[in-house]
Design an enzyme around this catalytic site. Structure first.
Site, PDB file in Angstrom:
ATOM      1  N   GLU A  89      37.630 -32.064 -12.449  1.00 31.48           N
ATOM      2  CA  GLU A  89      38.253 -30.829 -12.942  1.00 31.48           C
ATOM      3  C   GLU A  89      37.365 -30.353 -14.081  1.00 31.48           C
ATOM      4  OE1 GLU A  89      39.539 -28.619 -15.116  1.00 31.48           O
ATOM      5  OE2 GLU A  89      41.656 -29.172 -15.339  1.00 31.48           O
ATOM      6  N   CYS A  94      41.566 -25.393 -20.214  1.00 28.47           N
ATOM      7  CA  CYS A  94      40.720 -24.821 -19.159  1.00 28.47           C
ATOM      8  C   CYS A  94      41.475 -23.769 -18.352  1.00 28.47           C
ATOM      9  CB  CYS A  94      40.173 -25.922 -18.267  1.00 28.47           C
ATOM     10  SG  CYS A  94      41.406 -27.126 -17.837  1.00 28.47           S
TER      11      CYS A  94
END
Ligand code: ADP
Length: 450
Positions: A231, A265
Site C-alpha cells: 500500500e 494516504c
C-alpha cells in the site's frame, strides 16, 4: 548494544530509547518463526480465533493507555488516537471471526470417479513493515489476518512510532500468541529490510509506506520470488459537482483533511470544485476554519514539516495563492504544528498537486465539465482513494466507474473499515487489506485430485 531514541512531536523530548537491531537479530527471528510455522499452521483455526479474541479484549481494556502512547509518539490528539485504537482493534475482532471461515472447494474432475479439491494453506513466514501515520491500525490490519491464517509474522514498525506496536505486541503475547508466531524488530530499517529480503523463508512482505521503498522491495524480492502486498500512498482527488450540498461537503472535507493532520494516504489531496461554485465553496470553508473548533496535532517530525513548507513555497513561486491560513491555537506549543491553509490559483503540474501534501493544506482546483475532471483526476501514477460530492447518486456512480482508484467514497471523506477492502490501482500498490480478501492474501492455494 547501540540504541536509538524516540522523540515526541508534541515537544521534541525523548520519550524512550530502544535497542537498535539489524540484520543478525532479524535473521534469528526469521529462523525462530520458520521453526514455529509447522506447529502454528496445524493449530485449529478455532484456537487461533480464541487467542485473537483474547488479544481483542486486552486491547479494548488497554485502549486509553495505547491511545496515550500513540499521542506521545505520534502527536495525534488523544481523542483521535482513541478512534484509531478502536478501529485498529476492529481488525483483530474481524479476523478472529474470519479465522474459522476459510473454506475450500471440491468439484468433479475430468476423469470419472475422480474429484478435485482446492484448499488454502498458510503461505509461511511473513514480514510486515508499517509506517508512522497510523501506528495501531496499520499494525493490526497486517498482524491479525496473518495470525488468523496460521502464518508467523515479524513486524518492523516505523522507528518514529514503535511504542504503540510494542504495546500491541506485548498484549498479543499475553493473549497467548506464541513468541515465535509474532515477533517485533526495529532499529536499522535498511538492515532489517535486507534480512527480510535475503532470507528465502520469508514468503511474503506486507508493506505500507512510500512508492520508492515499495519499488525497492519489489526489485529486491525478485531473487526469491516473494509475494508482496503493498500500500504505497495516494493523491486522492476530491470532486465537488455543482449540485453538492456545500455545507455538508465542507464539513466532510475538513474531517477528511484533518485526519492525522493530513498525514494519511487517503487524505483528500486535490480538491476539484466545479467552477460555478468555487467562490461560495471557499467562502464556506474559510468560515469553518476561522471557527478554529477543530483539534489537530503537529506533524510527525522536522523532515515532514520542511517538506510541507517547501511544497507550499514552491506552489506560491509557481503562481499559486495562499488564500487563507489559520492561526496557531494558543495552547499549541509544538514547532511541528502546521496551521491549516487554503491554496488557490493552482495548476495540475505544480508539485503540491502532483504529490501527496501530507499536511493540512487544502489545494483548490476548478473544473468546467465532468469529462475534464475525470481525466485530470486520473492523471496521476497513484490510484488509492477518491471522493465525489453530489446529490445526484446516479452521476456519482457513473463517475466512480470512470475513476482509476481502488477506494471511492461518495458524499463522505472516510473510506476504511475492517470489513471493506482497501488497496490501490496503478502505483498505489498491490493486493488488498481488510475484509475477507485481506485474509486470503496470507494463503497459498493448493489443488489436489483424488
Ligand atoms: P515514509 O516516508 O512515510 O516514512 P517510508 O516508505 O520511508 O515512508 O517508510 C515506511 C516504512 O518503511 C517504515 O517502517 C520505514 O522504516 C520502512 N523502510 C524504509 N526504507 C526501508 C528499507 N530500505 N527497507 C526496509 N524498510 C524500510
Amino acid at each position: 548494544m547501540k540504541t536509538f531514541a524516540i522523540y515526541s512531536p508534541n515537544n521534541n523530548q525523548i520519550i524512550s530509547e530502544l535497542d537498535y537491531s539489524g540484520f543478525e537479530e532479524t535473521s534469528k527471528l526469521i529462523d525462530k518463526a520458520q521453526k514455529g510455522f509447522d506447529n502454528w499452521k496445524n493449530i485449529l483455526p478455532l484456537r487461533r480465533a480464541e487467542i485473537l479474541e483474547k488479544w481483542y479484549e486486552l486491547v479494548k481494556k488497554n485502549r486509553e493507555l495505547i491511545a496515550k502512547i500513540m499521542h506521545e509518539e505520534q502527536g495525534k490528539p488523544i481523542e483521535e488516537a482513541l478512534i484509531e485504537v478502536d478501529y485498529g482493534n476492529s481488525f483483530i475482532k474481524f479476523y478472529a471471526q474470519e479465522a474459522t471461515r476459510v473454506l475450500g472447494e471440491v468439484s468433479t474432475s475430468f476423469k470419472s470417479g475422480q474429484w478435485s479439491m482446492n484448499i488454502y494453506e498458510p503461505i509461511g513466514v511473513v514480514a510486515a513493515i508499517t509506517p508512522w501515520n497510523f501506528p495501531c491500525a496499520m499494525v493490526t490490519k497486517k498482524i491479525a489476518p496473518a495470525i488468523a491464517a496460521g502464518c508467523p509474522i515479524i513486524l518492523k514498525p516505523s522507528e518514529e512510532t514503535p511504542l504503540t506496536a510494542i504495546k500491541l505486541h506485548q498484549l498479543a503475547i499475553e493473549a497467548g500468541v506464541p513468541e515465535e508466531v509474532f515477533s517485533l524488530v526495529c532499529g536499522d530499517y535498511k538492515e532489517i529490510g535486507r534480512a527480510f529480503l535475503e532470507h528465502k523463508e520469508i514468503k511474503m512482505i506486507s508493506f505500507t509506506g512510500s512508492i520508492e521503498v515499495g519499488k525497492y522491495l519489489m526489485r529486491e524480492s525478485a531473487n526469491s520470488v516473494k509475494k508482496l502486498v503493498l500500500e504505497l500512498g495516494g493523491n486522492a482527488p476530491c470532486i465537488i459537482l455543482k449540485d453538492a450540498n456545500l455545507d455538508f461537503t465542507v464539513q466532510k472535507i475538513i474531517t477528511g483533511k484533518f485526519r492525522n493532520a493530513g498525514q494519511a494516504c487517503t487524505s483528500p489531496n486535490r480538491i476539484f470544485v466545479a467552477a460555478e461554485i468555487k467562490d461560495i465553496f471557499i467562502e464556506k470553508l474559510v468560515i469553518e476554519l476561522k471557527k478554529n473548533n477543530y483539534k489537530i496535532g503537529p506533524l510527525i517530525n522536522h523532515a515532514q514539516k520542511n517538506r510541507a513548507v517547501k511544497l507550499l513555497e514552491d506552489a506560491v513561486a509557481c503562481g499559486a495563492k495562499v488564500f487563507f491560513q489559520s492561526d496557531i491555537p494558543s495552547n499549541q506549543n509544538s514547532d511541528l504544528y502546521f496551521p491549516p491553509v487554503i491554496v488557490t490559483n493552482l495548476t495540475d503540474d505544480i508539485k503540491l498537486v502532483k504529490d501527496e501534501a501530507f499536511s493540512p493544506i487544502f489545494s483548490i482546483l476548478t473544473f468546467s465539465s465532468e469529462e475534464e475532471v475525470v481525466k485530470r483526476a486520473n492523471d496521476t501514477d497513484y490510484g488509492l482513494a477518491a471522493y465525489i460530492f453530489s446529490q445526484d447518486l446516479k452521476k456519482t456512480i457513473e463517475i466512480s466507474h470512470k475513476l482509476n482508484f481502488g477506494v471511492i467514497a461518495i458524499n463522505d471523506s472516510g473510506t476504511a473499515n475492517e470489513k471493506t477492502i482497501h488497496g490501490g490501482f496503478n502505483q498505489s500498490g498491490l493486493g488488498r487489506e481488510g475484509g475477507k480478501e485481506g485474509l486470503m492474501e496470507y494463503f497459498e492455494n493448493k489443488f489436489i485430485v483424488f
